[in-house]
Write a protein that holds these residues in place. Structure first.
Motif: not given
Length: 340
Positions: A197-203, A205-215, A225-230
């Protein structure tokens, strides 16, 4: 029959509906099985469809919104004051319809299918983490009942169990040794599933611009990051950063009266998962931030001089929540400001 507001009390199999006319009077009461709810509502004239933000509400909200209805989802705690005495499903539906007409009511934004999918993945990971924690606690109690105490920490327990596997112990019978090995195998399986799951969330986050900003914010990783964007999308549902922090339960409770302000501990309302992961991130990064020559570091040093460490961690989590709101609304990355 002219229905202006339709209140729907969602049930597992049977749903109660109450329709209000333009004057706010009850024009319809009806009970339907959940399978026939969509067809019935779609045959009505376009109106306000109000529901509590519970399981299945976002899916129905997307269906009705796509058909042109004005969908309004509300938190159940905001609906409760409108329920009359002797609660039942019909009165719940009536209370939902009445609450939706109030001009000061706060509504929940309908989540997209993608947001719901990511949140489901986070719930699955959280369930696995809880199972692993329960398994570790079970192992500790199993050893403690045989007079064996292990220092705190997963790594220390794991190392101790390896010793038991390699060497005989007088207080552990062969059957219990086999049980411990079986529990260790479950532990390794849970670790592997959580890591996937952690690896999937990292992938993600790398493909989502908003998640990259949060990271780019200290203490915010792929999971946060992925939890907040969702959960909040672009955070347009919150007028300011403090509103997001309050929604997460990171602001003080109030017990004020007679013009006297009395603040208590944090409210712990809202999304418990987001709050806990944000606090974990703040705790992990506190030691580094407190030594930085930045405005945030100066603020943390001043707060640490007069407050307990746990208070500082929660205050930092609230600060991070406000920063998350600012980055999502302004669509920009995090910038560290040096102390004057």
């Amino acid at each position: 029959m002219s229905i202006v507001t339709l209140g729907v009390d969602l049930g597992k199999t049977v749903c109660s509906l109450v329709g209000l006319d333009a004057a706010g009077k009850v024009a319809m009461r009806k009970r339907l099985r959940r399978a026939g709810l969509v067809a019935f509502v779609l045959n009505l004239d376009r109106c306000v469809v109000a529901m509590e933000a519970c399981c299945g509400a976002h899916h129905l909200g997307r269906v009705f919104d796509g058909a042109g209805f004005d969908v309004r989802l509300m938190s159940p705690e905001y609906v409760k004051p409108y329920v009359k005495a002797h609660k039942n499903d019909d009165r719940d539906a009536e209370a939902i319809a009445e609450a939706a007409t109030r001009p000061t009511m706060r509504f929940v934004r309908i989540k997209t299918q993608e947001q719901s999918d990511v949140q489901s993945l986070h719930r699955a990971r959280s369930r696995l983490v809880s199972e692993r924690t329960a398994l570790i606690n079970n192992l500790r109690s199993l050893l403690l009942e045989r007079g064996i105490t292990v220092a705190q920490g997963r790594k220390k327990l794991e190392a101790e169990l390896i010793v038991f596997a390699d060497e005989e112990h007088p207080d552990i019978s062969p059957r219990i040794r086999g049980l411990i090995e079986d529990m260790r195998a479950q532990w390794r399986s849970l670790d592997a599933r959580i890591a996937a799951f952690d690896k999937e969330f990292m992938t993600m986050a790398q493909e989502d611009v908003a998640a990259q900003r949060l990271m780019s914010i200290p203490g915010i990783g792929a999971i946060n990051a992925t939890a907040f964007v969702a959960a909040v999308g672009n955070a347009e549902a919150f007028r300011r950063g403090r509103d997001l922090a309050a929604w997460l339960g990171l602001t003080p409770r109030q017990a004020s009266t007679g013009g006297r302000q009395k603040l208590l501990g944090i409210s712990k309302r809202g999304n418990r998962y987001l709050r806990s992961t944000l606090i974990h991130g703040a705790r992990a990064v506190l030691h580094r931030l407190i030594n930085e020559p930045s405005q945030l570091g100066a603020w943390l040093r001043d707060l640490s001089a007069r407050a307990h460490k746990n208070v500082v961690v929660v205050a930092l989590a609230a600060k991070l929540a406000r920063t998350i709101w600012a980055l999502l609304r302004k669509e920009q990355g995090y910038q560290r400001v040096l102390a004057a």
